[in-house]
Design a protein around this motif. Structure first.
Motif, PDB file in Angstrom:
ATOM      1  N   PHE A   1     110.159  40.741  20.285  1.00 47.21           N
ATOM      2  CA  PHE A   1     110.419  42.168  20.483  1.00 47.21           C
ATOM      3  C   PHE A   1     111.873  42.465  20.850  1.00 47.21           C
ATOM      4  N   GLY A   2     112.742  41.464  20.748  1.00 46.19           N
ATOM      5  CA  GLY A   2     114.174  41.697  20.907  1.00 46.19           C
ATOM      6  C   GLY A   2     114.699  41.808  22.326  1.00 46.19           C
ATOM      7  N   TRP A   3     114.025  41.219  23.273  1.00 44.89           N
ATOM      8  CA  TRP A   3     114.490  41.234  24.662  1.00 44.89           C
ATOM      9  C   TRP A   3     115.544  40.160  24.891  1.00 44.89           C
ATOM     10  N   ARG A   4     116.474  40.427  25.786  1.00 45.69           N
ATOM     11  CA  ARG A   4     117.351  39.383  26.334  1.00 45.69           C
ATOM     12  C   ARG A   4     116.595  38.824  27.524  1.00 45.69           C
ATOM     13  N   ARG A   5     116.600  37.516  27.642  1.00 51.36           N
ATOM     14  CA  ARG A   5     115.765  36.865  28.647  1.00 51.36           C
ATOM     15  C   ARG A   5     116.573  35.845  29.422  1.00 51.36           C
ATOM     16  N   TYR A   6     116.378  35.856  30.732  1.00 50.84           N
ATOM     17  CA  TYR A   6     116.925  34.809  31.584  1.00 50.84           C
ATOM     18  C   TYR A   6     115.767  34.127  32.296  1.00 50.84           C
ATOM     19  N   HIS A   7     115.753  32.826  32.219  1.00 49.20           N
ATOM     20  CA  HIS A   7     114.762  32.011  32.929  1.00 49.20           C
ATOM     21  C   HIS A   7     115.513  30.833  33.536  1.00 49.20           C
TER      22      HIS A   7
END
Length: 99
Positions: free
Chosen positions: A24-30
């Protein structure tokens, strides 16, 4: 709600969130290795189109630590920030939130 086997691990749930967020085009930090990070900081930080989500991921039986509860409580007090505790049983809700 999706029927979920109680054996889905937090690691598998992390993979699910990663894949849905990417789709869905999210920027993600994990944080890959939390050894040097503040105790209790949420597992997921997601941002897209003016939305900011913090999510703690747990297995069905996983319990929040006191520090995790404190982080989520403080973040919930920030206007406009979405804060979640997601478990395998929440997979449909996760997809809906990230849609």
């Amino acid at each position: 709600m999706t029927a979920v086997a109680p054996s889905i691990s937090e690691r598998e749930l992390t993979g699910y969130v990663r894949d849905v967020a990417r789709g869905f085009g999210w920027r993600r930090y994990h944080t890959w290795l939390s050894k040097h990070s503040p105790a209790g900081f949420p597992d997921e930080v997601l941002v897209r189109s003016g939305r900011l989500i913090f999510a703690e991921l747990k297995s069905e039986r996983g319990k929040l630590s006191d520090e995790q509860e404190a982080w989520l409580e403080e973040l919930r007090a920030v206007p406009g920030v979405e804060v979640y505790l997601w478990r395998p049983a929440d997979m449909d809700a996760i997809a809906a939130a990230l849609r």
